[in-house]
Design a protein around this motif. Structure first.
Motif, mmCIF file in Angstrom:
data_model
loop_
_atom_site.group_PDB
_atom_site.id
_atom_site.type_symbol
_atom_site.label_atom_id
_atom_site.label_comp_id
_atom_site.label_asym_id
_atom_site.label_seq_id
_atom_site.Cartn_x
_atom_site.Cartn_y
_atom_site.Cartn_z
ATOM 1 N N GLY A 58 0.857 -1.186 0.000
ATOM 2 C CA GLY A 58 0.000 0.000 0.000
ATOM 3 C C GLY A 58 0.892 1.234 0.000
ATOM 4 O O GLY A 58 1.816 1.345 -0.777
ATOM 5 N N HIS A 59 0.596 2.156 0.882
ATOM 6 C CA HIS A 59 1.389 3.352 1.182
ATOM 7 C C HIS A 59 1.274 4.485 0.165
ATOM 8 O O HIS A 59 1.143 5.635 0.542
ATOM 9 N N THR A 60 1.321 4.184 -1.108
ATOM 10 C CA THR A 60 1.391 5.253 -2.115
ATOM 11 C C THR A 60 0.055 5.976 -2.327
ATOM 12 O O THR A 60 0.028 7.085 -2.857
ATOM 13 N N HIS A 61 -1.033 5.326 -1.950
ATOM 14 C CA HIS A 61 -2.405 5.819 -2.208
ATOM 15 C C HIS A 61 -2.656 5.991 -3.708
ATOM 16 O O HIS A 61 -3.594 6.678 -4.100
ATOM 17 N N GLY A 62 -1.773 5.427 -4.535
ATOM 18 C CA GLY A 62 -1.888 5.604 -5.987
ATOM 19 C C GLY A 62 -1.762 7.068 -6.384
ATOM 20 O O GLY A 62 -2.089 7.448 -7.514
ATOM 21 N N GLY A 63 -1.268 7.883 -5.452
ATOM 22 C CA GLY A 63 -1.151 9.327 -5.694
ATOM 23 C C GLY A 63 -2.245 10.113 -4.971
ATOM 24 O O GLY A 63 -2.067 11.265 -4.627
ATOM 25 N N ALA A 75 0.792 1.558 -8.081
ATOM 26 C CA ALA A 75 -0.659 1.313 -8.068
ATOM 27 C C ALA A 75 -0.982 0.114 -8.942
ATOM 28 O O ALA A 75 -0.436 -0.026 -10.043
ATOM 29 N N GLY A 76 -1.850 -0.757 -8.419
ATOM 30 C CA GLY A 76 -2.310 -1.897 -9.199
ATOM 31 C C GLY A 76 -1.299 -3.025 -9.282
ATOM 32 O O GLY A 76 -0.325 -3.074 -8.529
ATOM 33 N N PRO A 77 -1.537 -3.965 -10.234
ATOM 34 C CA PRO A 77 -0.654 -5.133 -10.353
ATOM 35 C C PRO A 77 0.642 -4.790 -11.083
ATOM 36 O O PRO A 77 0.649 -3.914 -11.952
ATOM 37 N N TRP A 78 1.702 -5.464 -10.715
ATOM 38 C CA TRP A 78 2.986 -5.253 -11.389
ATOM 39 C C TRP A 78 3.830 -6.520 -11.236
ATOM 40 O O TRP A 78 3.484 -7.438 -10.503
ATOM 41 N N ARG A 79 4.937 -6.533 -11.906
ATOM 42 C CA ARG A 79 5.830 -7.687 -11.861
ATOM 43 C C ARG A 79 7.278 -7.203 -11.876
ATOM 44 O O ARG A 79 7.595 -6.204 -12.540
ATOM 45 N N TYR A 80 8.125 -7.865 -11.123
ATOM 46 C CA TYR A 80 9.563 -7.548 -11.133
ATOM 47 C C TYR A 80 10.330 -8.860 -11.026
ATOM 48 O O TYR A 80 10.212 -9.553 -10.023
ATOM 49 N N LYS A 81 11.055 -9.210 -12.064
ATOM 50 C CA LYS A 81 11.721 -10.511 -12.147
ATOM 51 C C LYS A 81 10.683 -11.597 -11.854
ATOM 52 O O LYS A 81 9.612 -11.596 -12.430
ATOM 53 N N GLY A 82 10.943 -12.491 -10.893
ATOM 54 C CA GLY A 82 9.975 -13.571 -10.619
ATOM 55 C C GLY A 82 8.874 -13.174 -9.652
ATOM 56 O O GLY A 82 8.024 -13.996 -9.297
ATOM 57 N N GLY A 84 3.452 -8.436 -7.879
ATOM 58 C CA GLY A 84 3.104 -7.519 -6.803
ATOM 59 C C GLY A 84 1.810 -6.806 -7.065
ATOM 60 O O GLY A 84 1.307 -6.770 -8.202
ATOM 61 N N TYR A 85 1.261 -6.259 -5.998
ATOM 62 C CA TYR A 85 0.066 -5.425 -6.131
ATOM 63 C C TYR A 85 0.172 -4.304 -5.104
ATOM 64 O O TYR A 85 0.460 -4.536 -3.929
ATOM 65 N N THR A 86 -0.058 -3.084 -5.574
ATOM 66 C CA THR A 86 -0.041 -1.930 -4.675
ATOM 67 C C THR A 86 -1.429 -1.302 -4.668
ATOM 68 O O THR A 86 -1.932 -0.859 -5.710
ATOM 69 N N SER A 87 -2.018 -1.270 -3.495
ATOM 70 C CA SER A 87 -3.365 -0.707 -3.344
ATOM 71 C C SER A 87 -3.323 0.815 -3.482
ATOM 72 O O SER A 87 -2.379 1.462 -3.033
ATOM 73 N N ARG A 88 -4.388 1.365 -4.063
ATOM 74 C CA ARG A 88 -4.539 2.830 -4.078
ATOM 75 C C ARG A 88 -4.965 3.329 -2.705
ATOM 76 O O ARG A 88 -5.186 4.518 -2.532
#
Ligand SMILES: [Fe+2]
Length: 317
Positions: free
Chosen positions: A249-254, A276-283, A286-290
């Protein structure tokens, strides 16, 4: 913090971690109240910002719209495909509430509570930032958080981590209310004899008290492992440690965005694609909530608050 709580926490997480957290909290409070200098700058502590923002929005007749937007919750259903997920966990739903900033909710959390009564989930995670300010009486935030938690129905429990707005003193009261806090610790979630591992770390953004290696040390190789991290700034370390999925979380998506959800700022030292939202880094997936709540000023534009339901699925080979 009374002696008994100090000793219990010290035994549980180690003297080093506890002292670093408490020292960080004291230093952060000192900077907040002294207003600090550039070296101590943290956007959460800039008291003038919400005042100026509130004035500007009022002048533009946007204040009411912004406040309504902050309560316009969206239930986001997020499919997640995890390799080696035990079949028993296929379809397992994890409800995420992030950055509640519960004492800052304009309607005292009533709309959120009414929605949560209809959200189905197996397990719930609270990914930090229970309090509105970084320094303030925390009793109202904890009281409201507990009211919100009572609206959650999740057979596999409610699990939480601390954010940068939180003090470690919150832990005993939240745990007494049935919210099990993970302080660089890992829980085993067992269903029909199969297991997945839920690790949670302390705040990495302000306090730097996260220890992914410690949270990871007792997880067997090839197990399905999920990490709760308040901020996505830990993405590289989480990938290195071999986690399958990280919930942030934390970012509030801005929180206040331009049309199209483009944030004016995100208050995180990581690429914006992780904010914000789904993402991927190497293997690592991740998901960051707004975020569910709002900070600084309870207003939002082009960035609705979210109640997230992550649905785990077994990745087909
Ligand atoms: Fe935060």
């Amino acid at each position: 913090m009374n002696q008994e709580i100090y000793q219990n926490l010290s035994r549980r997480i180690g003297e080093n971690h506890l002292r670093r957290r408490l020292t960080g909290q004291v230093e952060s409070a000192a900077k907040f109240y002294s207003k600090g200098g550039f070296a101590s700058f943290h956007i959460e502590n800039v008291e003038l910002l919400p005042v100026v923002l509130k004035f500007l929005l009022k002048m533009l007749f946007l204040d009411k719209r912004g406040a309504e937007n902050a309560l316009d919750y969206r239930v986001e259903q997020v499919p997640v495909f995890i390799k080696n997920l035990p079949p028993a966990f296929n379809g397992f739903r994890v409800l995420q509430l992030s950055d509640l900033h519960a004492d800052g909710m304009a309607d005292n959390g009533q709309k959120l509570i009414s929605i949560l009564k209809h959200v189905e989930a197996d397990l719930c995670v609270l990914t930090g930032d229970f309090r509105f300010l970084t320094q303030d009486d925390y009793a109202p935030a904890l009281q409201r958080t507990k009211e919100i938690a009572r609206a959650v129905d999740a057979a596999y429990g409610i699990w939480g981590i601390l954010g940068n707005h939180d003090f470690i003193e919150f832990v005993p009261e939240l745990e007494d209310a049935g919210i099990r806090m993970l302080l660089n610790e890992t829980a085993t979630i067992t269903k029909n004899g199969s297991r997945i591992y839920l690790a949670g770390i302390d705040d990495a953004h302000l306090y730097g008290c996260h220890d992914i290696a410690k949270a990871n040390e007792n997880i067997p190789d090839h197990a399905s492992k999920i990490l709760l991290s308040h901020t996505p700034e830990t993405y590289a370390e989480a990938a290195e440690a071999g986690f399958d999925y990280i919930i942030c979380g934390h970012t509030h998506g801005g929180q206040i965005c331009l049309p199209g959800g483009i944030p004016l700022m995100v208050n995180a030292k990581c690429p914006r694609r992780f904010c914000a939202g789904p993402w991927r880094y190497k293997g690592l997936q991740g998901y960051t909530s707004r975020a569910t709540g709002a900070s600084a000023l309870p207003v939002r534009f082009f960035c609705p608050p979210e109640i997230t339901v992550h649905e785990f699925n077994r990745q087909q080979k």
